[in-house]
Design an enzyme around this catalytic site. Sequence first.
Site: not given
Length: 368
Positions: A119, A193, A230
């Site tokens: 990330e 994300k 994540c």
Amino acid sequence: MENRERSIKNIIEDKLTGDQLKEFNRIYYGREDHCTLKLNDEAIRKSEEDGIQLAGYSFKAANEDTRPPRVVKLGLVQHSIVLTTDNPVHSQRNAIFYKVKNLIEIAASEGVNILCLQETWAMPFFLCTGEKEAWSEFAESATNGLSVLFLAELAKKHGMVIISPILEDDNGTWWNTAVVINEEGRILGKHRKNHLPSVGSFSETAYYSPGDLGHAVFDTKYGRIAVNICYGRHHALNWLMFGLNGAEVVFNPSATVAEFGESFWGIEARNAAVANGYFTCSINRVGTEEFTIKTEPGKSISRNFYGSSYVTAPNGCRTPSLSRVTDGILVAEVNLNLCRQVKDQWGFNMTSRLNEYAEELNQVLLQK
């Protein structure tokens, strides 16, 4: 070796041998043998020379009459930053570029077809500082940003699909984004994300918005891939949608510290692989990053990332993790035919009852 450096694999292999070790591996990793890949001598020499951990494992599938094997090499790269965070932005970024180019060259020498970085790989993970303006120069375009152009060249050079997680600046709006670059150096698309944490000092909603691009699956030369960035790994429906959209491999590039869930790092992506019938690739950065808070003189923050990148197959078998403290490359040779074979065996898709859940979810939402 300090305790912080020791992995489960190190600890167990110090204590168990022979049949006991095989039995542990069968229960914990899903198979008695790690199916270690033979790596080439030059890659081993180069990685040892640069202090990089290089590991390789394979996942087989049964032979079929109607489909040839679909063997693909996946590459996971974990690394620390190079310069301290008080250096100029261009110096920090260029130092990381140099390091990552070397890591990708080693992965390429092992024949990696699809490679994923961690990330926001080209910068320190500054979100714990509570500051935004001071770090704005790291934000970049998802089409012609410096790190995207840098990786596009390497992708074309090596005929490799590369996933580049960046801090995206889209006309002044920030997103936590993964750009997918194909083997010709062309941008296939991007994923933003979907789920943002607000845990302790990691309040990402202060920097960017939740993703607005859904659950894209990218049809590459080597297979159908997706990216679950994540914190999205904590949401089962996030994993589910990538599977329903046809993913065969889902990458989870992360920047996670020990106090935020190391105890379940090895569980969530593994569960997702089993539940959804695809390979999962978990990538986490390593190293310690220290920040001086510019708005509060004398205050500093330190964050320790624990690496431990690994791959899980749809049957639940997984590789050992990379180091908790060292830059590393994990190469996984997989046969994508295993995805359908496991789905046929377990029947999870056939028995999922999604229509029933959709109705009940709708009822819950209407009650709110």
